[in-house]
Design an enzyme around this catalytic site. Structure first.
Site, PDB file in Angstrom:
ATOM      1  N   GLY A  96       0.814  -1.211   0.000  1.00  0.00           N
ATOM      2  CA  GLY A  96       0.000   0.000   0.000  1.00  0.00           C
ATOM      3  C   GLY A  96       0.843   1.254   0.000  1.00  0.00           C
ATOM      4  CG  ASP A  97       3.314   2.506   3.285  1.00  0.00           C
ATOM      5  OD1 ASP A  97       2.316   3.247   3.394  1.00  0.00           O
ATOM      6  OD2 ASP A  97       3.887   1.992   4.255  1.00  0.00           O
TER       7      ASP A  97
END
Length: 397
Positions: free
Chosen positions: A168-169
């Site tokens: 996600g990052d």
């Protein structure tokens, strides 16, 4: 290598940990002069991750390659004024604090742009600067949960699963880098420096396949199917005697080739399996047939039969990241970089997947030591050696 297409672009990098630093490392790969601004004394929290004892995190090396490091305390008035002086010479300011924190320190985007109207200001936070969740705390797993990705990841009989690593990052970081480059291009065309407000939830929702679109259109809920594909089969991971391989047949032609390669050509003529819909409805049966053929064979034998010298199907061995540093394809594409670090010895970096013609090597390769470039950068904005020494003594830098 990527080519130094951002030569002459200066970025003030206030980002920390993963998503923001990954974005600005990508800009540095493209030739931008990225000045990483860290807390005096301690620096980015990511400096203290996996490492040899007493040394800077190896993860930090990878996501901060090619940058210059200075220290500056933005909580102090003198520190904020120095930051604004730095911003006068910058093309972009990038930050990933919790939404609203920079403004609370008197450094809202509008304040920065009053000092430098040509400075793009880009922010990445968990939920962005607007909406009912603006300002709430977030990490990678929260973004994956609220963006819909976890709900469609994992096996049907198990819990939701987040994507491996800090997926996600890294997705948020990719959108952040793309947004900055787009804003710089727009500024040069229009003269207007934009403010970018990016939400990590937004970024994950945008890449959660077409699950929301499909549900809204035909009412089908995308369910967790593990490594399978919800709309065709076989498309999965299969266990051999020495590891795992993936086999993907996403067309009728590929399915016919597979059937011939495993000695079951009659399956391709079977009415139950002749369409994507039929195969998706019978995933368990088809997977069982393919699994029975794979089991007992080595990965090499399976790939020889199904790969480019056999049936020419999309297939591959499942490789671990640590194995890929010796992968001939990645090495040929300059995706495995080895650099000699003065403290860490040889450090292996992931390369930049962007490939531009007439590429030039980037000016800097290694991640900087904390405050390594204080004198260099602060001299560039006109501070004297005495002023720099005083600021260091007082803890402003």
């Amino acid at each position: 290598m990527a080519g130094r297409v951002l030569d002459g672009i200066r970025v003030l990098d206030l980002t920390r940990v993963v998503a923001g630093p990954f974005a600005t490392a990508a800009l540095a790969d493209l030739g931008a002069d990225v000045i990483k601004i860290e807390r005096p004394g301690s620096g980015d929290d990511y400096r203290y991750g996996p490492s040899r004892e007493g040394q800077t995190s190896l993860s930090f090396q990878n996501t901060n390659r090619g940058k210059r490091s200075i220290t500056l305390d933005l909580r102090r008035p003198e520190g904020r004024e120095i930051f604004l002086r730095l911003s006068e010479r910058a093309d972009a300011v990038v930050e990933n604090f919790r939404s609203g924190w920079l403004a609370s320190q008197g450094l809202a985007a509008e304040v920065i742009q009053r000092r430098n109207p040509r400075c793009v200001v880009a922010s990445l936070s968990g939920f962005g600067a607007t909406g009912p969740r603006a300002g709430q705390a977030s990490y990678d797993i929260v973004a994956q949960a609220t963006g819909g990705l976890m709900a469609i990841t994992g096996f049907s009989d198990g819990p939701p699963v987040r994507g491996g690593g800090a997926l996600g990052d890294f997705v948020g970081g990719l959108y952040l880098a793309l947004g900055i480059v787009a804003a710089l291009l727009d500024r040069d065309r229009t003269g207007c420096a934009r403010i970018l407000d990016l939400s990590n939830q937004d970024a994950i929702f945008a890449i959660a396949d077409s699950a929301a679109t499909i549900h809204q259109g035909i009412g089908v809920v995308t369910e967790r199917v593990g490594n399978q594909h919800p709309f065709t089969s076989p498309y999965d991971a299969f266990e051999t005697v020495d590891g795992w391989v993936v086999i993907a047949t996403a067309s009728n032609k590929l399915f016919r080739r597979l059937c011939a390669a495993i000695g079951r050509p009659e399956l391709a003529a079977d009415e139950r399996f002749r369409s994507h819909r039929g195969r998706s409805q019978r995933r368990v049966e088809i997977n069982g047939i393919v699994d029975a053929w794979v089991r007992g064979q080595t990965s090499e034998a399976v790939l020889a039969a199904l790969g480019p010298d056999g049936a020419d199907l999309p297939c591959a061995r499942v490789s671990s990241p640590h194995e890929l540093v010796d992968d001939p394809q990645l090495i040929a594409r300059d995706m495995v970089e080895r650099h000699l670090h003065p403290d860490l010895g040889e450090v292996v970096f992931h390369g930049n997947p962007l490939r531009l013609s007439d590429a030039e090597p980037r000016a800097r390769a290694l991640a900087p030591r904390l405050a390594e470039h204080n004198v260099e950068v602060y001299t560039e904005i006109g501070l004297s050696a005495e002023e720099i020494a005083r600021l260091a003594e007082s803890g402003v830098i």
